[in-house]
Design a protein around this motif. Structure first.
Motif: not given
Length: 393
Positions: A181-186, A199-200, A375-376
């Motif tokens: 989740r944090l990687a996506v947000l970042g 896809v991320i 960054e997330g």
């Protein structure tokens, strides 16, 4: 840019490894006293180095508080320790300090199930540097997370307590879902503009996270996700090093890596198969693997984040680089710019994981992000995302 985090639709149910994810540690750092400085020199920073919420001795003027307030995100992974310190700047933020060091915390973890004494010492050295930067930069709010190595190691929680005792940094062993989740947000802002699914992925040292998303109003909606226990360190340690192998042995080793990863991806691949055949699918990767391969694609002589972050590369070009590196002798890989000794072995495992991702999500192009979990975390902190209550100690 995102102002809020993507919905965390599947809550972690808990487990014996790691504490509740989502913990935000509120540290108000003060300059260490002379006795604390002596303790730091002896590698044992006392807990008093982190003030317990009291006001600074000389608070800044009211109109400069917001301008000076700093936030920090620390990510202790299987291979690296990374810190980012930033101040809000409108809807975005301005980085004021950063730190990154290869610590190889997960070295030999695949075989022993434990963090080794040498690996923990390397990580602690890096974390002492981070602790000093946090104090020096007047950080008001920080979140520090640990990922797969500490999730998997039987002595992971013990190491976390040692870090707290010696540095004052409260690391949270987050779940694989929270990591995704944090990687996506970042990094989701770097996705190509389109209406198709995406896809991320994040190829780490000890695990790889894949997230299927679809466009949302401000941030993407997470449709499905998966985490597999294969990262560049864990896959390399499991299959073995290639030093001294001939070309045929190196290719056989690469095929073995591909097989292990493909087997782990299979359940996720089955779930997303319909979406993988939709029009306009997109792919975005955040990791040292994709940024290194992007550097090779650009033929950079030294790494340049400005050239790499946000780059779009044909998937066929990435496949060609993967094939080249997997057949190359380790000594020759070490001579390549942007790889060197630290990545010469590990990059092959990253290539195998990336090839397997392209197998199940056949996008024509690959977006490259030199941003992710840290960054997330910063976006979550600056948006004021509430933190779960901390467990009593």
């Amino acid at each position: 840019m995102a102002e809020m985090s993507p919905p965390d639709t599947i809550r972690r149910t808990g487990g014996k490894r790691g504490k509740s994810s989502g913990k935000v540690a509120d540290f108000r750092y003060k300059r260490p006293s002379q006795s604390e400085k002596r303790a730091q020199d002896s590698r044992a920073l006392p807990k008093s180095a982190v003030a317990r919420g009291e006001s600074p001795r000389r608070p800044p003027a009211r109109d400069t508080v917001a301008q000076r307030q700093a936030y920090a995100a620390l990510d202790l992974g299987t291979n690296n320790c990374r810190l980012l310190i930033a101040r809000p700047s409108g809807e975005n933020f301005t980085v004021i300090d950063a730190f990154s060091r290869v610590v190889r915390l997960g070295e030999d973890l695949a075989g022993s199930g434990r963090l080794s004494a040498a690996a923990m010492e390397r990580a602690l050295c890096a974390l002492h540097v981070c602790a000093e930067k946090l104090r020096r930069r007047n950080v008001q709010l920080a979140r520090s997370v640990a990922t797969e190595a500490c999730r998997r190691a039987v002595n992971g929680p013990e190491f976390i307590e040692r870090v707290r005792s010696e540095t004052g940094i409260a690391l949270d062993i987050i779940s694989a879902q929270e990591e995704a989740r944090l990687a996506v947000l970042g990094c989701h802002v770097l996705l190509e503009q389109d209406h198709g699914p995406a896809v991320i992925f994040d190829i780490g040292g000890g695990s790889t996270e894949l997230v299927l998303i679809e466009p949302g109003e401000r941030v993407p909606r997470i449709i499905d996700w998966a985490s597999v226990p294969w990262g560049v360190v864990s896959l390399t340690d499991t299959v073995g090093r290639a030093e001294g192998d001939d070309a045929a042995a190196r290719l056989a080793r690469y095929a073995r890596m591909r097989s292990l990863v493909a087997d782990s991806f299979a359940p996720f691949a089955a779930r997303i198969s319909d979406a993988a055949h939709a029009e306009g699918i997109r792919l975005l990767g955040t990791s040292g693997t994709v940024t290194t391969l992007a550097s090779l694609h650009l033929e950079l002589q030294q790494y340049d984040r400005r050239a790499v972050d946000g780059l779009i590369v044909p998937a066929s070009a990435m496949r060609a680089i993967n094939a080249r590196l997997s057949a190359m002798a380790p000594g020759d890989r070490r001579k390549l710019p942007c790889i060197g000794a630290d990545r010469a072995d590990l990059v092959v495992a990253g290539c195998a994981i990336l090839d397997s991702i392209l197998d199940i999500w056949p996008a024509d192009r690959l977006g490259v992000a030199d941003r992710g979990i840290r960054e997330g975390i910063l976006r979550s902190l600056m948006a004021g995302t509430p933190a779960p209550a901390r467990a009593a100690r």
